[in-house]
Design a protein around this motif. Structure first.
Motif, PDB file in Angstrom:
ATOM      1  N   LEU A  33      96.364  35.114 -56.304  1.00 42.92           N
ATOM      2  CA  LEU A  33      95.081  35.804 -56.362  1.00 42.92           C
ATOM      3  C   LEU A  33      94.377  35.527 -57.685  1.00 42.92           C
ATOM      4  O   LEU A  33      93.154  35.286 -57.720  1.00 42.92           O
ATOM      5  CB  LEU A  33      95.293  37.305 -56.173  1.00 42.92           C
ATOM      6  CG  LEU A  33      94.031  38.171 -56.146  1.00 42.92           C
ATOM      7  CD1 LEU A  33      93.116  37.731 -54.997  1.00 42.92           C
ATOM      8  CD2 LEU A  33      94.399  39.644 -56.011  1.00 42.92           C
ATOM      9  N   ARG A  34      95.166  35.548 -58.784  1.00 42.10           N
ATOM     10  CA  ARG A  34      94.571  35.229 -60.078  1.00 42.10           C
ATOM     11  C   ARG A  34      94.038  33.799 -60.090  1.00 42.10           C
ATOM     12  O   ARG A  34      92.957  33.523 -60.626  1.00 42.10           O
ATOM     13  CB  ARG A  34      95.608  35.415 -61.192  1.00 42.10           C
ATOM     14  CG  ARG A  34      95.901  36.869 -61.518  1.00 42.10           C
ATOM     15  CD  ARG A  34      96.588  36.968 -62.866  1.00 42.10           C
ATOM     16  NE  ARG A  34      97.824  36.190 -62.904  1.00 42.10           N
ATOM     17  CZ  ARG A  34      99.035  36.669 -62.638  1.00 42.10           C
ATOM     18  NH1 ARG A  34      99.159  37.945 -62.277  1.00 42.10           N
ATOM     19  NH2 ARG A  34     100.107  35.901 -62.708  1.00 42.10           N
ATOM     20  N   GLU A  35      94.823  32.881 -59.494  1.00 38.55           N
ATOM     21  CA  GLU A  35      94.381  31.493 -59.452  1.00 38.55           C
ATOM     22  C   GLU A  35      93.128  31.340 -58.592  1.00 38.55           C
ATOM     23  O   GLU A  35      92.216  30.573 -58.930  1.00 38.55           O
ATOM     24  CB  GLU A  35      95.503  30.606 -58.906  1.00 38.55           C
ATOM     25  CG  GLU A  35      96.691  30.478 -59.858  1.00 38.55           C
ATOM     26  CD  GLU A  35      97.806  29.646 -59.274  1.00 38.55           C
ATOM     27  OE1 GLU A  35      97.721  29.314 -58.069  1.00 38.55           O
ATOM     28  OE2 GLU A  35      98.767  29.344 -60.002  1.00 38.55           O
ATOM     29  N   LEU A  36      93.083  32.087 -57.473  1.00 34.54           N
ATOM     30  CA  LEU A  36      91.902  32.031 -56.623  1.00 34.54           C
ATOM     31  C   LEU A  36      90.673  32.572 -57.351  1.00 34.54           C
ATOM     32  O   LEU A  36      89.572  32.017 -57.247  1.00 34.54           O
ATOM     33  CB  LEU A  36      92.135  32.815 -55.328  1.00 34.54           C
ATOM     34  CG  LEU A  36      93.068  32.164 -54.307  1.00 34.54           C
ATOM     35  CD1 LEU A  36      93.330  33.106 -53.152  1.00 34.54           C
ATOM     36  CD2 LEU A  36      92.474  30.847 -53.806  1.00 34.54           C
ATOM     37  N   ASN A  37      90.907  33.665 -58.082  1.00 33.32           N
ATOM     38  CA  ASN A  37      89.790  34.215 -58.860  1.00 33.32           C
ATOM     39  C   ASN A  37      89.334  33.223 -59.922  1.00 33.32           C
ATOM     40  O   ASN A  37      88.129  33.039 -60.168  1.00 33.32           O
ATOM     41  CB  ASN A  37      90.201  35.536 -59.522  1.00 33.32           C
ATOM     42  CG  ASN A  37      90.259  36.676 -58.512  1.00 33.32           C
ATOM     43  OD1 ASN A  37      89.532  36.668 -57.517  1.00 33.32           O
ATOM     44  ND2 ASN A  37      91.111  37.653 -58.770  1.00 33.32           N
ATOM     45  N   SER A  38      90.367  32.593 -60.580  1.00 36.36           N
ATOM     46  CA  SER A  38      90.006  31.584 -61.587  1.00 36.36           C
ATOM     47  C   SER A  38      89.284  30.411 -60.941  1.00 36.36           C
ATOM     48  O   SER A  38      88.324  29.850 -61.499  1.00 36.36           O
ATOM     49  CB  SER A  38      91.265  31.100 -62.317  1.00 36.36           C
ATOM     50  OG  SER A  38      91.891  32.158 -63.007  1.00 36.36           O
ATOM     51  N   SER A  39      89.771  30.000 -59.745  1.00 39.51           N
ATOM     52  CA  SER A  39      89.131  28.891 -59.026  1.00 39.51           C
ATOM     53  C   SER A  39      87.698  29.253 -58.676  1.00 39.51           C
ATOM     54  O   SER A  39      86.772  28.428 -58.807  1.00 39.51           O
ATOM     55  CB  SER A  39      89.916  28.566 -57.750  1.00 39.51           C
ATOM     56  OG  SER A  39      91.221  28.179 -58.054  1.00 39.51           O
ATOM     57  N   LYS A  40      87.533  30.494 -58.229  1.00 44.52           N
ATOM     58  CA  LYS A  40      86.184  30.938 -57.870  1.00 44.52           C
ATOM     59  C   LYS A  40      85.270  30.905 -59.095  1.00 44.52           C
ATOM     60  O   LYS A  40      84.146  30.384 -59.043  1.00 44.52           O
ATOM     61  CB  LYS A  40      86.256  32.342 -57.283  1.00 44.52           C
ATOM     62  CG  LYS A  40      84.896  32.921 -56.913  1.00 44.52           C
ATOM     63  CD  LYS A  40      85.010  34.426 -56.717  1.00 44.52           C
ATOM     64  CE  LYS A  40      85.272  35.106 -58.067  1.00 44.52           C
ATOM     65  NZ  LYS A  40      85.264  36.579 -57.962  1.00 44.52           N
ATOM     66  N   ASP A  41      85.813  31.482 -60.213  1.00 44.02           N
ATOM     67  CA  ASP A  41      84.993  31.508 -61.428  1.00 44.02           C
ATOM     68  C   ASP A  41      84.684  30.096 -61.909  1.00 44.02           C
ATOM     69  O   ASP A  41      83.550  29.795 -62.312  1.00 44.02           O
ATOM     70  CB  ASP A  41      85.720  32.288 -62.534  1.00 44.02           C
ATOM     71  CG  ASP A  41      85.901  33.755 -62.181  1.00 44.02           C
ATOM     72  OD1 ASP A  41      85.158  34.243 -61.307  1.00 44.02           O
ATOM     73  OD2 ASP A  41      86.804  34.402 -62.768  1.00 44.02           O
ATOM     74  N   GLU A  86     100.081  37.887 -56.372  1.00 37.52           N
ATOM     75  CA  GLU A  86      99.220  38.218 -57.503  1.00 37.52           C
ATOM     76  C   GLU A  86      98.840  36.957 -58.286  1.00 37.52           C
ATOM     77  O   GLU A  86      97.685  36.787 -58.710  1.00 37.52           O
ATOM     78  CB  GLU A  86      99.932  39.208 -58.425  1.00 37.52           C
ATOM     79  CG  GLU A  86      99.097  39.653 -59.612  1.00 37.52           C
ATOM     80  CD  GLU A  86      99.863  40.589 -60.523  1.00 37.52           C
ATOM     81  OE1 GLU A  86      99.292  41.020 -61.540  1.00 37.52           O
ATOM     82  OE2 GLU A  86     101.057  40.886 -60.226  1.00 37.52           O
ATOM     83  N   ASP A 114      92.943  28.081 -65.873  1.00 36.88           N
ATOM     84  CA  ASP A 114      92.505  29.196 -66.713  1.00 36.88           C
ATOM     85  C   ASP A 114      92.130  28.753 -68.123  1.00 36.88           C
ATOM     86  O   ASP A 114      91.835  29.579 -68.981  1.00 36.88           O
ATOM     87  CB  ASP A 114      93.586  30.279 -66.792  1.00 36.88           C
ATOM     88  CG  ASP A 114      94.910  29.730 -67.282  1.00 36.88           C
ATOM     89  OD1 ASP A 114      95.056  28.498 -67.328  1.00 36.88           O
ATOM     90  OD2 ASP A 114      95.804  30.539 -67.606  1.00 36.88           O
TER      91      ASP A 114
END
Length: 704
Positions: A470-478, A467, A649
């Motif tokens: 995944l949060r870091e990947l989402n943050s990286s994507k954003d 998780e 983040d």
């Protein structure tokens, strides 16, 4: 004195009474036998006193010995009543001081005799006469005498009622013993009654003491022939007739001499029923075989009996027989079997259930350790039960062990999760549930149920890490799209705008403006290129495409190469760069990644330095690594902003001393590349005093 034949007979009666009194006194442990001894002694006093009264020739002596006789006369009925009550187990009403009250009337009678000259209430008149060389008192009875007589006969009749009442309740083999007491006690009362009503075949001679000879003879016969004093009939009756256990009394030859109804019924079943394996083939009514074995349980007609026995001893501690008691324990055995089977089932469940179960005694030692505990810990029940070191094995750290024990005993903590060490040194996580505060188990000071949650915790940790990633990947994507959408697009817009202007200046041949905007275009292009490089490298690291190739190389030369690449940038701002290394530094790292880290940190130092400032690059060795520090003298960073560094983040955009723009992506990329080398990166800074960024690199391969 004139001692004649009547006195001899009365003395003989006294001797018999004294002997029987002494014989009974030796068995005075029984209260009834003790009372019988006093009764016989009182009758002896009566006989001796009356014999001396008959033999006396002086009136004063006749009166004195008559008083001695009356000591026995007034106490004999009371002692008879006490003996009868105790012998027949009616002595409950004699408890406390009630027994003393029975002697009030006899004491009053003796006092009245002594003081009769003053009131004449016991004897209304006292005379003196002789007959056949014998001297007698001629007495007229007063009211106190009649009170004494009525009280004496009342005591005697009450004792007889007790005897007759028991006569109809005892077994036939004991009935003759009571009859001996009844007949023996009636003879003196009958003779005394004839004397009182005036039937006196020998003149004024009272034959009541002589009647004690017959009573004594009967008692003597009973003592020697029927063991009259050996056991009280009512006690035997209660023992034999009312106890459900089968009771047998055997003599020295193992012959049955007495039984109770339960025993007689059992003998009938043994005689006419089928023979069991525990009974002698030709036993019949012989149960002596039960004494020839150490077995205590016997099967008789499908019933189980528990045998107990004790020796019966006579005077001189001589063996006189054996008392055998057989108790029917069939139902108890069935219950015991049921309990054993239930316990076995319960233990089987406890031993094989997948839930961990352990219990402790008051000393804190393990007393229960089921199979689930063995599988989880690797320690067998034989190894840990009653072992003082078991808790040390499971929880080696003393501080942690004390925490475990304290938490387990705290009723406010119904569930605790502890990490124990297995026998092979591995760790297992167990959630223990406090049960014993709500359910006490006899013999268990504390106990609990546990579940091995090691795999569950590992899955939870993996899910948490997944998780987090995944949060870091989402943050990286954003962040990636944010940089592309804003930080990368803006420089290209500037480049396009400057290019349009330079095109117009070229058509107008405004070379001065072209030259001025050429520097701006170059700077913007260079910054955009650096951003694009960082963005690509960061994207590769996030997708796992950046290959990690560590090797031994000399660090100072790599730093010098990066300084040369940034020489134009630093010179344009008037910032000098200084190296402070004592010599060559050999490190084991990915050369390309280290170059990226150095380039980004030097670029940041130049960006936030003022003109004419100096950027210092230094290094120091540690035990298994090297610390590289890059220090500037620029604007510095506040403590609040320091917390936002190296975090994807958090967005921290700060312009340089000459309005240089940045995205913060470089520091995030540095952190990831340093951590790929198992190193650390940190910052030390104060606003207005510059900043120092430091990171560590290994100097040796981890394989060495």
């Amino acid at each position: 004195m004139n001692i004649g034949q009547p006195s001899y007979l009365i003395f003989f009666a006294a001797v018999i009474s004294l002997y029987l009194s002494f014989f009974a006194w030796k068995r005075r442990q029984d209260p009834a036998i003790k009372s019988l001894s006093w009764l016989l002694l009182a009758s002896a006093v009566w006989s001796v006193g009356y014999a001396l009264e008959v033999g006396a020739v002086y009136f004063n002596l006749i009166q004195f010995f008559g008083f001695v006789a009356y000591v026995g006369i007034v106490t004999t009925p009371v002692l008879w009543l006490i003996f009868s009550a105790q012998y027949t187990h009616h002595d409950a009403w004699l408890s406390g001081n009630k027994k003393k009250y029975l002697f009030v009337v006899p004491a009053l009678s003796l006092i009245s005799i002594v003081t009769n000259d003053k009131h004449s209430l016991f004897y209304s008149s006292v005379g003196y006469r002789s007959e056949a060389d014998l001297y007698f008192q001629v007495l007229e009875y007063g009211p106190l005498w009649y009170l004494h007589s009525a009280y004496s006969y009342l005591c005697g009749l009450t004792g007889l009622v007790f005897m007759f009442k028991m006569l109809g309740t005892v077994s036939s083999e004991n009935r003759h013993k009571i009859l001996y007491f009844i007949v023996g006690s009636l003879i003196p009362y009958f003779v005394n009654f004839l004397y009182i009503i005036g039937y006196r075949p020998y003149g004024f001679l009272d034959l009541t003491p002589v009647a004690f000879i017959l009573m004594g003879a009967l008692l003597m016969l009973g003592v020697y022939k029927f063991q009259l004093l050996d056991i009280k009939p009512l006690a035997l009756d209660l023992l034999f007739d009312h106890i459900p256990d089968a009771i047998f009394v055997l003599d020295e030859k193992r012959q049955i001499t007495n039984t109770n109804p339960a025993a007689r019924m059992l003998l009938s079943r043994m005689q006419h029923g089928e023979k069991s394996e525990n009974k002698a083939p030709d036993a019949g009514f012989d149960i002596g075989f039960m004494l020839d074995t150490d077995d205590t349980d016997f099967i008789i007609q499908d019933r189980i009996y528990y045998r107990s026995y004790s020796q019966i001893k006579s005077k001189g501690d001589q063996k006189a027989g054996t008392l055998i008691i057989l108790r029917d324990i069939t139902e108890a055995k069935k219950t015991e079997k049921t309990l054993i089977e239930s316990e076995q089932r319960f233990r089987l469940i406890l031993e094989n259930m997948p839930i961990l179960l352990n219990a402790f005694d008051e000393k804190g030692q393990i007393i229960v350790w089921n199979k689930a505990c063995e599988r989880c810990s690797g320690w067998s029940a034989e190894e840990v039960i009653h072992n003082e070191k078991a808790m040390e094995w499971l929880y080696p750290d003393e501080t942690y062990r004390k925490t475990v024990i304290a938490s387990s005993l705290d009723p406010s903590s119904p569930q605790n999760t502890f990490t124990l060490q297995t026998k092979n040194g591995k760790q297992r996580i167990v959630s223990w549930f406090d049960i014993y505060h709500r359910l006490k188990v006899p013999g268990w000071h504390s106990w609990g149920l546990g579940i091995d949650v090691t795999e569950q915790k590992q899955v939870e940790a993996a899910l948490f890490e997944s998780e987090k990633q995944l949060r870091e990947l989402n943050s990286s994507k954003d962040r990636f799209f944010s940089i592309i959408a804003h930080d990368l697009r803006s420089p290209f817009n500037s480049i396009l705008g400057i290019s349009e202007l330079m095109k117009e200046f070229a058509s107008e041949r405004d070379f001065e403006s072209i030259e001025r905007f050429t520097d701006v275009l170059h700077t913007t292009s260079r910054n955009t290129f650096e951003l694009l490089v960082n963005l690509l490298e960061w994207a590769q690291s996030q997708t796992g495409r950046m290959e990690f190739l560590p090797e031994y190389f000399e660090l100072v030369s790599v730093i010098e190469e990066e300084i040369k690449l940034l020489e134009q940038v630093s010179a344009s701002k008037g910032v000098s760069i200084t190296l402070e290394f004592t010599g060559k530094m050999l490190v084991f790292a990915d050369k390309q990644m280290v170059s990226t880290i150095i380039r980004n940190l030097i670029t940041n130092a130049i960006k936030f330095s003022y003109p004419q400032d100096t950027v210092v690059i230094s290094g120091s060795k540690r035990a298994r690594g090297m610390v590289v520090s890059i220090t500037d003298q620029g604007v510095g960073i506040s403590p609040e902003d320091q917390k936002k560094l190296f975090r994807l983040d958090e967005t921290l955009t700060t312009k340089g001393t000459m309005n240089e723009k940045g995205t913060g992506l470089g520091l995030i990329l540095c952190k990831e590349l340093v951590e790929r080398h198992q190193g650390e990166i940190w910052v030390e800074s104060r606003p207005g005093s510059g900043s120092t960024f430091s990171f560590t690199l290994p100097v040796l391969s981890t394989e060495l």
